[in-house]
Design a protein around this motif. Structure first.
Motif, PDB file in Angstrom:
ATOM      1  N   GLY A 196       0.815  -1.210   0.000  1.00  0.00           N
ATOM      2  CA  GLY A 196       0.000   0.000   0.000  1.00  0.00           C
ATOM      3  C   GLY A 196       0.845   1.254   0.000  1.00  0.00           C
ATOM      4  O   GLY A 196       0.552   2.230  -0.694  1.00  0.00           O
ATOM      5  N   ASN A 197       1.931   1.232   0.760  1.00  0.00           N
ATOM      6  CA  ASN A 197       2.811   2.401   0.800  1.00  0.00           C
ATOM      7  C   ASN A 197       3.553   2.599  -0.513  1.00  0.00           C
ATOM      8  O   ASN A 197       3.779   3.736  -0.941  1.00  0.00           O
ATOM      9  CB  ASN A 197       3.803   2.277   1.962  1.00  0.00           C
ATOM     10  N   GLU A 198       3.947   1.503  -1.163  1.00  0.00           N
ATOM     11  CA  GLU A 198       4.580   1.640  -2.475  1.00  0.00           C
ATOM     12  C   GLU A 198       3.649   2.357  -3.450  1.00  0.00           C
ATOM     13  O   GLU A 198       4.070   3.252  -4.198  1.00  0.00           O
ATOM     14  CB  GLU A 198       4.936   0.259  -3.032  1.00  0.00           C
ATOM     15  N   ILE A 199       2.386   1.953  -3.435  1.00  0.00           N
ATOM     16  CA  ILE A 199       1.402   2.528  -4.364  1.00  0.00           C
ATOM     17  C   ILE A 199       1.061   3.969  -3.968  1.00  0.00           C
ATOM     18  O   ILE A 199       1.041   4.881  -4.802  1.00  0.00           O
ATOM     19  CB  ILE A 199       0.132   1.654  -4.384  1.00  0.00           C
ATOM     20  N   ALA A 200       0.795   4.193  -2.671  1.00  0.00           N
ATOM     21  CA  ALA A 200       0.344   5.508  -2.218  1.00  0.00           C
ATOM     22  C   ALA A 200       1.452   6.559  -2.299  1.00  0.00           C
ATOM     23  O   ALA A 200       1.175   7.729  -2.588  1.00  0.00           O
ATOM     24  CB  ALA A 200      -0.185   5.407  -0.786  1.00  0.00           C
ATOM     25  N   ALA A 201       2.698   6.144  -2.044  1.00  0.00           N
ATOM     26  CA  ALA A 201       3.802   7.116  -2.066  1.00  0.00           C
ATOM     27  C   ALA A 201       3.943   7.765  -3.433  1.00  0.00           C
ATOM     28  O   ALA A 201       4.273   8.954  -3.538  1.00  0.00           O
ATOM     29  CB  ALA A 201       5.104   6.438  -1.660  1.00  0.00           C
TER      30      ALA A 201
END
Length: 302
Positions: A196-201
């Protein structure tokens, strides 16, 4: 539950029996041909209610239910190759269109699966005292908003409405659900937060921490309820991230901050319910939720 004790925003839906009301969600079972509630399918409806500090507030946030539902659906698509989810259909009654989904009825894990990627909140106080968060040892030298080397699993109990969830050790989780499911829940929670952080960042948002819900089907985990929303997660603006100070949020921190400000007149330790939110706080909270949805999905909400 009878109609008379239905919470704010609950509906009588023809062809459905309401079986549960949570802090912000209603569960309805479709009625079979003989009028009995389905044992296989549930209509999951997200209301516009908002909770904070274990209280459901008297105020509602317009469109909040739609934001949570549509953002969860988007995330379920992103995680499709990682973990199965409970979604069956978005073909729902017109009264709840956009804020409801038909899902598979599952036995749920009796554990709150929480993943943390940054040091903040209650974890910061424990770290300063013991060098750990929920018993997980962490490197020295971290401070407010420091990223962890990798996401950590910090489970809690599932407390009844109005009571506080209590931290659980990993050994307690194993004792509650068994070592295989405990390991699966730990690994999947942290993998969801990391991906999720990879995508959201890339979209300008950091996910500091999140809570995910799992059901069980055929011995394996199924992602359920909501996922990576402003209600279940702490979203920060990546461009403004600075270690050592509190961060600007895209979540209901705005509501928490007002409730604990002198303006609200509320004493969190009083045991009394919080006051209703003023209109400017309601409007700003709605705008925050919509902004988070649009930033993450790249879609226009309205």
């Amino acid at each position: 539950m009878t109609h008379s004790d239905a919470p704010e925003g609950a509906l009588d839906l023809p062809g459905y029996a309401r079986v549960y009301s949570g802090k912000v969600r209603e569960l309805y079972a479709p009625l079979d041909a003989d009028g009995t509630p389905s044992e296989e399918v549930i209509l999951l409806v997200a209301s516009d209610r908002i909770s904070a500090y274990d209280y459901v507030l008297d105020s509602v946030i317009p469109d909040k239910g739609r934001v949570l539902t549509q953002l969860s659906l988007w995330w379920f698509e992103q995680f499709a190759s990682l973990v199965p989810d409970h979604v069956l259909s978005t073909d729902v009654p017109a009264e709840v269109e956009g804020r409801a989904i038909l899902v598979r009825r599952l036995p749920m894990l009796p554990v709150e699966c929480i993943g943390r990627a940054y040091l903040t909140g209650s974890g910061l106080a424990e770290y300063r005292e013991r060098g750990s968060v929920c018993g997980v040892e962490l490197p020295e030298g971290l401070t407010e908003a420091s990223p962890f080397p990798e996401p950590i699993f910090t489970p809690t109990t599932k407390a009844p409405l109005g009571e506080h969830d209590q931290p659980m050790t990993y050994a307690q989780v194993e004792a509650e659900i068994g070592p295989e499911l405990a390991a699966a829940a730990r690994d999947m929670t942290t993998r969801i937060l990391a991906l999720g952080n990879e995508i959201a960042a890339e979209r300008g948002i950091l996910i500091a921490d999140t809570k995910v819900e799992f059901g069980v089907r055929d011995g394996g985990l199924v992602l359920a309820d909501e996922v990576l929303t402003p209600d279940s997660s702490r979203f920060w603006r990546a461009a403004e991230h600075e270690v050592g100070r509190p961060q600007t949020s895209y979540d209901k921190q705005y509501v928490r901050d007002w409730l604990t400000s002198p303006e609200s007149g509320w004493d969190r330790g009083s045991g009394e319910a919080p006051p209703a939110l003023p209109q400017d706080v309601v409007d700003a909270t709605r705008a925050t939720y919509v902004t988070a949805y649009e930033a993450i999905t790249g879609r226009s909400f309205d």
